[in-house]
Design a protein around this motif. Structure first.
Motif, short mmCIF file in Angstrom:
data_model
loop_
_atom_site.label_atom_id
_atom_site.label_comp_id
_atom_site.label_asym_id
_atom_site.label_seq_id
_atom_site.Cartn_x
_atom_site.Cartn_y
_atom_site.Cartn_z
N TYR A 288 -3.89 42.04 -26.45
CA TYR A 288 -2.60 42.67 -26.78
C TYR A 288 -1.49 42.17 -25.86
O TYR A 288 -0.35 41.98 -26.29
CB TYR A 288 -2.72 44.19 -26.68
CG TYR A 288 -1.47 44.93 -27.14
CD1 TYR A 288 -1.12 44.95 -28.49
CD2 TYR A 288 -0.66 45.59 -26.24
CE1 TYR A 288 0.02 45.62 -28.92
CE2 TYR A 288 0.48 46.27 -26.66
CZ TYR A 288 0.81 46.28 -28.00
OH TYR A 288 1.95 46.93 -28.43
N ARG A 289 -1.82 41.91 -24.58
CA ARG A 289 -0.78 41.45 -23.66
C ARG A 289 -0.41 39.99 -23.93
O ARG A 289 0.71 39.56 -23.62
CB ARG A 289 -1.22 41.65 -22.21
CG ARG A 289 -0.05 41.67 -21.24
CD ARG A 289 -0.50 41.98 -19.82
NE ARG A 289 -0.79 43.38 -19.63
CZ ARG A 289 0.12 44.33 -19.41
NH1 ARG A 289 1.41 44.01 -19.42
NH2 ARG A 289 -0.25 45.57 -19.22
N CYS A 290 -1.32 39.19 -24.53
CA CYS A 290 -0.95 37.84 -24.97
C CYS A 290 0.11 37.92 -26.07
O CYS A 290 1.03 37.10 -26.13
CB CYS A 290 -2.17 37.09 -25.49
SG CYS A 290 -3.45 36.72 -24.29
N LEU A 291 -0.07 38.91 -26.96
CA LEU A 291 0.88 39.09 -28.06
C LEU A 291 2.19 39.67 -27.57
O LEU A 291 3.28 39.24 -27.96
CB LEU A 291 0.27 40.02 -29.11
CG LEU A 291 1.17 40.47 -30.27
CD1 LEU A 291 1.53 39.28 -31.16
CD2 LEU A 291 0.48 41.56 -31.08
N LEU A 292 2.10 40.66 -26.67
CA LEU A 292 3.29 41.37 -26.20
C LEU A 292 3.15 41.54 -24.68
O LEU A 292 2.61 42.54 -24.21
CB LEU A 292 3.37 42.73 -26.90
CG LEU A 292 4.74 43.39 -27.01
CD1 LEU A 292 5.66 42.55 -27.90
CD2 LEU A 292 4.62 44.80 -27.57
N PRO A 293 3.63 40.56 -23.92
CA PRO A 293 3.45 40.62 -22.46
C PRO A 293 4.00 41.90 -21.84
O PRO A 293 3.46 42.42 -20.88
CB PRO A 293 4.20 39.38 -21.96
CG PRO A 293 4.19 38.45 -23.13
CD PRO A 293 4.30 39.33 -24.35
N GLU A 294 5.09 42.40 -22.40
CA GLU A 294 5.66 43.66 -21.93
C GLU A 294 6.35 44.34 -23.10
O GLU A 294 6.79 43.68 -24.06
CB GLU A 294 6.61 43.45 -20.77
CG GLU A 294 7.76 42.50 -21.08
CD GLU A 294 8.60 42.22 -19.85
OE1 GLU A 294 9.83 42.48 -19.91
OE2 GLU A 294 8.05 41.75 -18.84
N PRO A 295 6.44 45.64 -23.10
CA PRO A 295 7.01 46.34 -24.25
C PRO A 295 8.51 46.11 -24.37
O PRO A 295 9.19 45.86 -23.36
CB PRO A 295 6.70 47.81 -23.96
CG PRO A 295 6.62 47.88 -22.47
CD PRO A 295 6.01 46.57 -22.04
N PRO A 296 9.04 46.17 -25.57
CA PRO A 296 10.49 46.06 -25.74
C PRO A 296 11.18 47.30 -25.20
O PRO A 296 10.53 48.34 -25.01
CB PRO A 296 10.65 45.93 -27.26
CG PRO A 296 9.45 46.64 -27.81
CD PRO A 296 8.35 46.37 -26.84
N ASP A 358 -2.85 33.43 -24.09
CA ASP A 358 -1.91 32.98 -23.07
C ASP A 358 -2.69 32.60 -21.82
O ASP A 358 -3.34 33.45 -21.20
CB ASP A 358 -0.92 34.11 -22.75
CG ASP A 358 0.10 33.71 -21.71
OD1 ASP A 358 0.05 32.56 -21.22
OD2 ASP A 358 0.95 34.56 -21.37
N PRO A 359 -2.69 31.32 -21.42
CA PRO A 359 -3.46 30.93 -20.23
C PRO A 359 -2.99 31.62 -18.96
O PRO A 359 -3.73 31.68 -17.97
CB PRO A 359 -3.26 29.41 -20.16
CG PRO A 359 -2.03 29.14 -20.96
CD PRO A 359 -1.99 30.18 -22.03
N ALA A 360 -1.76 32.14 -19.00
CA ALA A 360 -1.24 32.86 -17.83
C ALA A 360 -1.32 34.37 -18.01
O ALA A 360 -0.73 35.11 -17.21
CB ALA A 360 0.20 32.43 -17.57
N CYS A 361 -2.05 34.83 -19.02
CA CYS A 361 -2.11 36.27 -19.29
C CYS A 361 -2.70 37.00 -18.08
O CYS A 361 -3.79 36.65 -17.62
CB CYS A 361 -2.97 36.54 -20.53
SG CYS A 361 -3.20 38.31 -20.88
N PRO A 362 -2.02 38.02 -17.58
CA PRO A 362 -2.53 38.74 -16.41
C PRO A 362 -3.71 39.65 -16.74
O PRO A 362 -4.31 40.23 -15.82
CB PRO A 362 -1.32 39.56 -15.95
CG PRO A 362 -0.51 39.75 -17.20
CD PRO A 362 -0.70 38.50 -18.01
#
Length: 385
Positions: A288-296, A358-362
């Motif tokens: 989910y964080r790859c799709l949306l790194p942070e909420p709008p 995302d290769p940088a996904c936390p």
């Protein structure tokens, strides 16, 4: 006119026969085909065998045995029907078919491995008959559904249609998490409930509806807030999670827990006339964080309570979530892993967007830190170790 013995002798001369000892050496490397009748099959089978009664061989072989070059060992009860079955398979173009002399009776008498299969009751065969007609599902797939466990987060707009169709399909255990009560304003879209249940706990109302649809289904209710203190315990033992939540902190929390538990999540979301569905398969696709790194920001993502939603919309999106859940459980087709399906009810259109890890996904990236299960605030930023 040829006698039965003549026909049997002629068929034997045209096929290859092996004894149970050689057949056992082929376990795991060959497809074992059981051509007995159902009442015989229910008493025991060779592990991993495909069940296809001799009377249905010609009509169903192509659907169950898709590779005509695969090695096949055919057996029956005593080694007579399997002779004719092996000959028929050769005539259908299967190139590596042998029949096992002595059949299951000799195999069992010699102390070779066998099991008692799980079979559907007559009532279940009638209930799920349309599933059994599908080669991709069949009795094995239906039994797998009955053995599956799916957790639904929410008994609301998305959870209602998803739960109804999963229960009707025969998913054996449905867990439902919701701590709300039924309100009259819910009934425009939350079809698990009705006017007589206004004021009841949603999980109790949902259980009444689902068990009335299908008594095969075990409905487990969680009348609690889904939070960091219980999320790992609730997810434990479930095969798939259907996400019908409506807030970002819970979605990010679910993402963390699903990564830790490696449980696939079938995600759905709705807004006014639009909906989205995707599947998050931990470490096999984006999270989910790859799709949306942070909420709008909140002004760009008001809730349905603030912005409204067309009542039919969650029925469409929730039904797609149910389909994706069954595909994940049975390993069917191409799931929405790595793809986001977007639906616009006003345009009556579907669009599919690729979503990559995302290769940088936390959360799921190769350099991601340890996942910490804790409550999120409105910013939903990753928790430090």
């Amino acid at each position: 006119m040829a006698s039965f013995r003549d026909l049997l002798s002629q068929a034997k001369s045209q096929i290859t026969e092996i004894d149970p000892n050689e057949a056992e050496s082929r376990l795991g490397a060959s497809t074992f085909l059981d051509v007995r009748e159902l009442d015989e099959y229910e008493q025991g089978m060779i592990p991993g065998a495909i069940f296809l009664p001799r009377g249905h061989l010609e009509s169903k072989a192509e659907n169950l045995l898709t590779d005509r070059a695969q090695p096949i060992v055919v057996y029956c009860a005593s080694g007579v029907r399997s002779v004719f079955a092996a000959k028929t398979l050769q005539e259908l173009g299967y190139t590596d078919v042998v029949h096992m002399a002595g059949g299951f009776g000799r195999w069992k008498d010699q102390g070779r491995p066998w099991i008692t299969p799980q079979v559907l009751s007559p009532e279940q065969r009638n209930r799920y008959h349309r599933h059994l007609l599908l080669p991709e599902v069949g009795e094995v797939g239906q039994q797998k559904l009955l053995d599956s466990k799916v957790l639904l987060l929410g008994a609301g707009g998305l959870g209602s249609p998803a739960a109804l169709y999963l229960a009707a399909a025969g998913v054996g255990t449905l867990g439902i998490v919701d701590m709300d009560i039924v309100d009259a304003s819910n009934l425009q879209r939350q079809i698990l409930h009705n006017m007589e249940r206004v004021g009841e706990r949603k999980v109790d109302s949902a259980k009444k509806t689902l068990t009335a649809i299908n008594p095969d289904v075990n409905v487990v209710t969680y009348d609690v807030r889904f939070g960091a203190d219980n999320i790992l315990d609730i997810l434990d033992g479930y095969d798939v999670v259907v996400d019908g939540t409506d807030n970002f902190p819970t979605r990010y929390l679910l993402n963390d827990a699903s990564l830790l538990k490696r449980v696939p999540v079938v995600h759905g979301s709705i807004f006014r006339f639009e909906g989205q569905v995707t599947v998050f398969d931990p470490y096999n696709g984006p999270c989910y964080r790859c799709l949306l790194p942070e909420p709008p920001p909140p002004e760009l993502a008001p809730s349905c309570a603030e912005a409204g939603v067309l009542g039919v919309l969650p029925g469409i999106v929730g039904s797609i979530q149910a389909i994706e859940t069954i595909k994940v459980l049975l390993g069917l087709g191409d799931t929405l892993v790595g793809r986001l399906l977007s639906y616009d009810a006003l345009e009556q259109s579907f669009r599919t967007f690729k979503v990559r890890r995302d290769p940088a996904c936390p959360a799921c990236g190769p350099d991601a830190g340890e996942i910490v299960i804790a409550e999120y605030d409105d910013l939903c930023m990753p928790h430090p170790r």
